[in-house]
Design an enzyme around this catalytic site. Structure first.
Site, PDB file in Angstrom:
ATOM      1  N   LYS A  21      27.315 -60.921 -18.919  1.00  0.00           N
ATOM      2  CA  LYS A  21      26.885 -61.957 -18.003  1.00  0.00           C
ATOM      3  C   LYS A  21      27.990 -62.487 -17.092  1.00  0.00           C
ATOM      4  O   LYS A  21      29.124 -62.665 -17.504  1.00  0.00           O
ATOM      5  CB  LYS A  21      26.304 -63.140 -18.781  1.00  0.00           C
ATOM      6  CG  LYS A  21      25.036 -62.806 -19.510  1.00  0.00           C
ATOM      7  CD  LYS A  21      23.835 -62.699 -18.591  1.00  0.00           C
ATOM      8  CE  LYS A  21      23.434 -64.034 -18.116  1.00  0.00           C
ATOM      9  NZ  LYS A  21      22.133 -64.482 -18.448  1.00  0.00           N
ATOM     10  N   SER A  50      29.047 -65.810 -20.562  1.00  0.00           N
ATOM     11  CA  SER A  50      28.141 -66.231 -21.631  1.00  0.00           C
ATOM     12  C   SER A  50      28.882 -66.121 -22.957  1.00  0.00           C
ATOM     13  O   SER A  50      29.718 -65.240 -23.133  1.00  0.00           O
ATOM     14  CB  SER A  50      26.920 -65.319 -21.635  1.00  0.00           C
ATOM     15  OG  SER A  50      26.293 -65.338 -22.896  1.00  0.00           O
ATOM     16  N   HIS A 100       8.129 -68.200   2.256  1.00  0.00           N
ATOM     17  CA  HIS A 100       7.464 -68.146   0.938  1.00  0.00           C
ATOM     18  C   HIS A 100       8.242 -67.267  -0.037  1.00  0.00           C
ATOM     19  O   HIS A 100       7.661 -66.704  -0.962  1.00  0.00           O
ATOM     20  CB  HIS A 100       6.028 -67.618   1.049  1.00  0.00           C
ATOM     21  CG  HIS A 100       5.227 -68.245   2.147  1.00  0.00           C
ATOM     22  ND1 HIS A 100       4.452 -69.374   1.963  1.00  0.00           N
ATOM     23  CD2 HIS A 100       5.121 -67.924   3.464  1.00  0.00           C
ATOM     24  CE1 HIS A 100       3.876 -69.695   3.122  1.00  0.00           C
ATOM     25  NE2 HIS A 100       4.280 -68.842   4.048  1.00  0.00           N
ATOM     26  N   GLU A 125      24.238 -73.690 -10.046  1.00  0.00           N
ATOM     27  CA  GLU A 125      23.213 -74.327 -10.881  1.00  0.00           C
ATOM     28  C   GLU A 125      23.539 -75.804 -11.098  1.00  0.00           C
ATOM     29  O   GLU A 125      22.669 -76.669 -11.044  1.00  0.00           O
ATOM     30  CB  GLU A 125      23.117 -73.618 -12.233  1.00  0.00           C
ATOM     31  CG  GLU A 125      22.525 -72.230 -12.110  1.00  0.00           C
ATOM     32  CD  GLU A 125      22.635 -71.465 -13.418  1.00  0.00           C
ATOM     33  OE1 GLU A 125      21.672 -71.459 -14.174  1.00  0.00           O
ATOM     34  OE2 GLU A 125      23.705 -70.885 -13.690  1.00  0.00           O
TER      35      GLU A 125
END
Ligand code: ARG
Length: 456
Positions: free
Chosen positions: A282, A276, A155, A289
């Site tokens: 970043k 970024s 979980h 992704e």
């Protein structure tokens, strides 16, 4: 020159040509198509259907076309319906009317069935090779960090300690099954359909067994109607590809979580991360992704193909031309994902201090404490309750298990003792020493077995 319109009074409408043409995407089958034509011509000569001299001329013409395509001098004309017609038309230009003999005892229906099988065989082998490279990277990461303990989750909540290597090897196992699925798909793809003609076989005295050998297939197909209309091998490859991509997608989600500031379990190599345009701090896990995002393309291809095939009466239907773009895209997507993943996994760095700190944050040894109480005579349910009460007390008072005073332990159950209170994550890992468990010895066994299977 149009080779298929002898019965027509006029040329096809421009939009119809555009709508029906597969040339923009099936040109990537040129090598398989030429290979098939060469073998077919050889078989025709061997069966005395054409002469040796005609065979040699066809061979020379086909070879020239291959060179033209590879040197980018071949002109792909819009009016050619597909790669087969484009090559055959050009063959007429190069060798003249002998070209007209190539299509004896053959149809584009068995021709495309052959091309797609040859292409699929090539890709399945490539997928298996690339997947084993990813597996190697996972096993190497596991071996480099053999003793590193991390929180295992259910979980996405801290659950029980596991070896990081055990976690990596879980993915090794998923990919092993994917590999087996590709190998299995390969068995049923390795069947030679040429010689089935349009649907019913041919009236010539051809030699399909010769073609099977010549083209390097394991078996010859046994029913001409099935041969020209079967695309199961594509569906099997796409199913295996979809499952494999799903595994990459799950791994991607872990990589994304692990590289977040909040987890900080790993650092991706700079070569495998992106920045970024506005936020200078970043370092983004875009590869992972995108792998998740691209999974939809592969699932989509499987759905598309199942849908194309579901209402087709035997045998060939032009619907089946829609087996290509989605299929090629799915294969491209999976192969590049595998390529980039081998590099990303093998170069990622683990932050063992952060991983160790994450273990200490929760009550990850609760199950081990309950198990220890069971060994002292409690039933598991009683032990579960005792450790549950201990957890509530510790959490409410903002204490770790070791910080809870011994008196409190004994108040909850007289069976608690110092050993239980001070149980360590190393002991917890070590105690799970059955086949498939996360103990050091079991994981060592898994690593050696994996290395043996990969031949490293
Ligand atoms: N381009 C076609 C395909 O990919 C080749 C077979 C065409 N056959 C036909 N009878 N029109 O399916």
């Amino acid at each position: 020159m149009n080779l298929t319109r002898s019965r027509f009074g006029k040329e096809a409408d421009d939009l119809v040509i555009f709508y029906t043409s597969s040339l923009p995407f099936d040109r990537r089958l040129y090598a398989e198509d030429i290979q098939g034509s060469m073998a077919h011509a050889k078989m025709l000569a061997k069966s005395n259907i054409i002469t040796d001299a005609e065979y040699q001329t066809l061979l020379m013409g086909l070879e020239t076309i291959r060179e033209e395509i590879e040197n980018n001098t071949f002109v792909f004309k819009n009016e050619s319906e597909d790669i087969h017609m484009a090559i055959e038309s050009r063959l007429f230009e190069i060798i003249g009317n002998v070209a007209g003999k190539l299509h004896t005892a053959r149809s584009r229906n068995d021709q495309i069935a052959l091309d797609m099988r040859l292409y699929t065989k090539k890709y399945l082998n490539e997928l298996m090779y690339l997947l084993s490279e990813v597996q190697k990277a996972l096993v190497q990461k596991a071996e480099e960090n053999k003793t590193l303990i991390m929180p295992g989750y259910t979980h996405l909540q801290s659950a029980q300690p596991v070896l990081f290597a055990h976690h990596m090897l879980a993915y090794f196992n998923m990919f092993k099954r994917d590999y087996e699925r590709f190998a299995d798909a390969l068995k049923r793809t390795d069947v030679m359909p040429l010689g089935s003609g349009a649907l019913a076989g041919t009236t010539y005295n051809t030699d399909r067994e010769f073609l099977t050998k010549e083209l390097g297939f394991e078996k010859v197909s046994k029913n001409s109607m099935d041969s020209v209309s079967d695309r199961d091998f594509i569906l099997e490859t796409l199913s295996a590809a979809a499952i494999c991509m799903m595994h990459f997608s799950r791994l991607s989600e872990e990589i994304i979580l692990w590289s977040s500031l909040e987890f900080s379990f790993i650092t991706l190599d700079d070569a495998y991360a992106t920045g970024s345009s506005i936020m200078p701090q970043k370092k983004n896990p875009d590869v992972a992704e995108l792998a998740k995002g691209k999974t939809g393309r592969v699932y989509g291809a499987l759905m598309q193909m199942l849908t194309v095939m579901k209402g087709l009466p035997l045998t060939y239907g032009r619907d089946m031309q829609e087996d290509k773009e989605c299929y090629f895209d799915a294969l491209d997507t999976l192969t590049i994902t595998m390529r980039v993943y081998s590099g990303m996994i093998s170069t990622m760095k683990l932050k063992s201090d952060r991983i160790a700190a994450a273990i200490g944050q929760g009550y990850i040894l609760a199950t081990d404490m309950a198990d220890a109480l069971v060994r002292k005579g409690l039933s598991f349910r009683e032990a579960h309750k005792a450790v549950g009460l201990l957890t509530v007390y510790a959490a409410e008072n903002n204490l770790t298990f070791t910080q809870v005073p011994m008196e409190k332990y004994l108040e909850i159950s007289p069976l608690f003792d110092e050993n239980i209170k001070n149980i360590t994550v190393e002991q917890a890992v070590e105690n799970r020493n059955q086949t498939g468990g996360t103990s050091f010895a079991q994981v060592e066994k898994q690593i050696s077995a994996a290395k043996k299977a990969l031949g490293i």
